[in-house]
Design a protein around this motif. Structure first.
Motif, PDB file in Angstrom:
ATOM      1  N   PRO A  47      46.319  43.956  40.145  1.00 32.11           N
ATOM      2  CA  PRO A  47      47.628  43.761  39.513  1.00 32.11           C
ATOM      3  C   PRO A  47      47.699  44.486  38.175  1.00 32.11           C
ATOM      4  CG  PRO A  47      46.230  41.904  39.012  1.00 32.11           C
ATOM      5  CD  PRO A  47      45.410  42.826  39.898  1.00 32.11           C
ATOM      6  N   ASP A  48      48.862  44.423  37.537  1.00 28.51           N
ATOM      7  CA  ASP A  48      48.991  44.971  36.187  1.00 28.51           C
ATOM      8  C   ASP A  48      48.294  44.075  35.168  1.00 28.51           C
ATOM      9  OD1 ASP A  48      50.703  47.077  37.072  1.00 28.51           O
ATOM     10  OD2 ASP A  48      52.376  45.661  37.090  1.00 28.51           O
ATOM     11  N   ALA A  49      48.236  42.761  35.458  1.00 29.56           N
ATOM     12  CA  ALA A  49      47.663  41.820  34.494  1.00 29.56           C
ATOM     13  C   ALA A  49      47.207  40.556  35.212  1.00 29.56           C
ATOM     14  CB  ALA A  49      48.685  41.463  33.415  1.00 29.56           C
ATOM     15  N   VAL A  50      46.321  39.823  34.544  1.00 31.28           N
ATOM     16  CA  VAL A  50      45.953  38.482  34.985  1.00 31.28           C
ATOM     17  C   VAL A  50      46.426  37.515  33.916  1.00 31.28           C
ATOM     18  CG1 VAL A  50      43.618  38.723  34.000  1.00 31.28           C
ATOM     19  CG2 VAL A  50      44.085  36.923  35.684  1.00 31.28           C
ATOM     20  N   ASN A  94      35.637  40.406  30.434  1.00 31.86           N
ATOM     21  CA  ASN A  94      35.084  41.594  29.799  1.00 31.86           C
ATOM     22  C   ASN A  94      33.908  42.162  30.575  1.00 31.86           C
ATOM     23  OD1 ASN A  94      36.834  41.771  27.565  1.00 31.86           O
ATOM     24  ND2 ASN A  94      35.721  40.138  26.510  1.00 31.86           N
ATOM     25  N   GLU A  95      32.989  41.298  31.013  1.00 29.88           N
ATOM     26  CA  GLU A  95      31.790  41.764  31.709  1.00 29.88           C
ATOM     27  C   GLU A  95      32.119  42.423  33.044  1.00 29.88           C
ATOM     28  OE1 GLU A  95      29.331  38.305  31.922  1.00 29.88           O
ATOM     29  OE2 GLU A  95      28.451  38.635  29.920  1.00 29.88           O
ATOM     30  N   GLY A 148      39.040  47.785  31.888  1.00 26.46           N
ATOM     31  CA  GLY A 148      38.780  49.156  32.316  1.00 26.46           C
ATOM     32  C   GLY A 148      39.451  49.500  33.628  1.00 26.46           C
ATOM     33  N   ALA A 149      39.694  48.466  34.454  1.00 32.58           N
ATOM     34  CA  ALA A 149      40.380  48.666  35.734  1.00 32.58           C
ATOM     35  C   ALA A 149      41.897  48.661  35.568  1.00 32.58           C
ATOM     36  CB  ALA A 149      39.961  47.577  36.715  1.00 32.58           C
ATOM     37  N   GLY A 150      42.358  48.577  34.308  1.00 32.94           N
ATOM     38  CA  GLY A 150      43.792  48.617  34.054  1.00 32.94           C
ATOM     39  C   GLY A 150      44.492  47.282  34.207  1.00 32.94           C
ATOM     40  N   ILE A 151      43.708  46.187  34.203  1.00 29.91           N
ATOM     41  CA  ILE A 151      44.277  44.847  34.373  1.00 29.91           C
ATOM     42  C   ILE A 151      44.307  44.164  33.009  1.00 29.91           C
ATOM     43  CG2 ILE A 151      44.035  42.613  35.539  1.00 29.91           C
ATOM     44  CD1 ILE A 151      42.414  44.132  37.720  1.00 29.91           C
ATOM     45  N   GLU A 152      45.475  44.000  32.462  1.00 32.74           N
ATOM     46  CA  GLU A 152      45.608  43.407  31.139  1.00 32.74           C
ATOM     47  C   GLU A 152      45.363  41.896  31.191  1.00 32.74           C
ATOM     48  OE1 GLU A 152      48.763  44.481  28.520  1.00 32.74           O
ATOM     49  OE2 GLU A 152      49.225  46.317  29.640  1.00 32.74           O
ATOM     50  N   PHE A 153      44.933  41.379  30.041  1.00 32.06           N
ATOM     51  CA  PHE A 153      44.709  39.935  29.911  1.00 32.06           C
ATOM     52  C   PHE A 153      45.906  39.308  29.222  1.00 32.06           C
ATOM     53  CE2 PHE A 153      43.451  36.096  27.764  1.00 32.06           C
ATOM     54  CZ  PHE A 153      42.554  35.485  28.626  1.00 32.06           C
ATOM     55  N   ASP A 165      33.878  41.734  19.313  1.00 34.52           N
ATOM     56  CA  ASP A 165      34.872  42.799  19.348  1.00 34.52           C
ATOM     57  C   ASP A 165      35.452  43.024  20.743  1.00 34.52           C
ATOM     58  OD1 ASP A 165      34.433  43.099  16.691  1.00 34.52           O
ATOM     59  OD2 ASP A 165      33.475  45.084  16.816  1.00 34.52           O
ATOM     60  N   ALA A 166      34.785  42.525  21.766  1.00 33.92           N
ATOM     61  CA  ALA A 166      35.325  42.678  23.125  1.00 33.92           C
ATOM     62  C   ALA A 166      36.650  41.933  23.280  1.00 33.92           C
ATOM     63  CB  ALA A 166      34.319  42.147  24.148  1.00 33.92           C
TER      64      ALA A 166
END
Length: 387
Positions: free
Chosen positions: A213-216, A234-235, A240-245, A261-262
């Motif tokens: 998806p675009d985001a979770v 993050n882990e 990086g897969a383009g899925i925003e939080f 910083d993550a």
């Protein structure tokens, strides 16, 4: 006579006998042990800060807060503690209630004893409908989730996976986000519900990645699980897969530094950040840190602080008359450390600003939840909504 009737009779008798009493007791039911003990610490520290600023007396009566340990989600324990506090301790007000099941467990008791109960946290919309003696100056999940959905769609996010803890508040968060997101034209491609005791979130992250998806959008109760979830995000490199939080309280200040910083750039919608700029917030945090240098101000802190304010105003207006106290608080307005707030006279729930926030660094390099957009005067959208 049933046990509940006995509670009612004894409590009402206690109220009648305390007119002009020198001590008015408030019983606070909250975790002070176990994995969620941080709530009890935050509640008591914030109440202490409120009393340090505003005094411990009203009209010559001393206001005393008495704490009882509910542990975690334990409705039987909460019910037993409420009975003990009303009958044995003679409290005139109840407060606290971190978890929804614990709050719901005392509804019948406070109805029969006519004891106002001020909710410091429990966030399922239905709670205030279960007893006319509940007042909630904290928040609900609908209240912060629906604004996030609308904001996300405005940013061009059209497909989302929701991932929430499988209990009342989590389901409310999922429902509120989905209703608002779909009303805006978005699509929820998957809805994941995770057990309350989950510690390994990797399988859920893989499921999110597979959906692409675009985001979770996430909701988990503040504490160890939120840290583990964001860490897993993050882990597993969802960013990086383009899925925003997208979240609500998942970047809570009690765990923010541990994320490091993550966490930078993670976006949430919530009703408070210690980074909120106002004289009221400066006074609150200043007194809190003066009394407790190791305190970590967060949403639970400000909710207990405002909860103490509501209790003070009820006592000031009605003393120990429970029904009159509830009437007095309907429509109450004040400026909180979080901003302008009021108690809706119909729902007895707080109306407040909701802030879109991003994890950033302040001038000293500390991680903060920086507020960058404000949705003003949001009611409990789980009870008052147009979706």
């Amino acid at each position: 006579m049933t046990r509940l009737m006995a509670v009612s009779a004894l409590a009402v008798a206690g109220m009648a006998g305390t007119a002009g009493a020198e001590v008015i007791k408030v019983g606070v039911i909250c975790p002070t042990s176990g994995p969620y003990a941080i709530y009890g610490k935050q509640f008591s520290e914030a109440v202490e800060a409120y009393q340090a600023i505003h005094g411990t007396e009203i009209d010559g009566n001393e206001i005393e807060f008495i704490y009882r340990d509910s542990g975690g989600v334990n409705p039987d324990q909460a019910r037993s503690l409420a009975q003990e506090l009303i009958i044995r301790e003679g409290v005139e007000y109840l407060a606290g209630f971190t978890f929804t099941p614990n709050a719901l467990a005392v509804a019948q008791i406070i109805d029969q004893s006519e004891t106002p109960a001020v909710i410091f946290n429990a966030a399922t919309s239905i709670i205030t409908q279960e007893s006319e003696f509940f007042v909630r100056p904290s928040f609900t999940l609908w209240q912060v989730s629906a604004p996030m959905a609308e904001w996300a769609h405005e940013q061009g996010i059209t497909e989302v996976v929701t991932a929430v803890t499988d209990y009342g508040p989590g389901i409310d968060a999922e429902t509120g986000f989905k209703a608002a997101f779909e009303a805006a034209g978005g699509t929820v491609v998957d809805s994941i519900r995770m057990p309350l005791d989950t510690t390994d979130f990797a399988p859920f992250m893989q499921r999110v990645r597979d959906e692409a998806p675009d985001a979770v959008f996430a909701f988990l109760p503040a504490g160890p699980s939120t840290f583990a979830f964001v860490k897993a995000y993050n882990e597993n490199d969802l960013r990086g897969a383009g899925i925003e939080f997208l979240g609500t309280g998942e970047t809570d200040e009690t765990t923010l530094d541990s994320l490091g910083d993550a966490a930078l750039g993670l976006r949430t919608s919530y009703h408070y950040s210690p980074a909120h700029e106002s004289p009221e917030n400066e006074e609150f945090i200043g007194k809190l840190m003066e009394l407790h240098p190791d305190a970590v101000p967060n949403f639970a802190s400000v909710q207990a602080y405002d909860g103490a304010h509501v209790i003070y105003e009820m006592i000031r207006a009605a003393g120990t008359d429970g029904p009159a106290a509830i009437e007095a608080v309907k429509g109450l307005e004040w400026t909180s450390p979080r901003g302008p707030v009021s108690i809706d006279p119909e729902t007895r729930h707080i109306t407040q600003n909701v802030y879109i926030r991003e994890v950033a660094k302040d001038d000293e390099g500390n991680l903060i939840n920086r507020e960058f957009e404000t949705i003003e005067a949001v009611p409990d959208l789980g009870l008052v909504n147009d979706y």
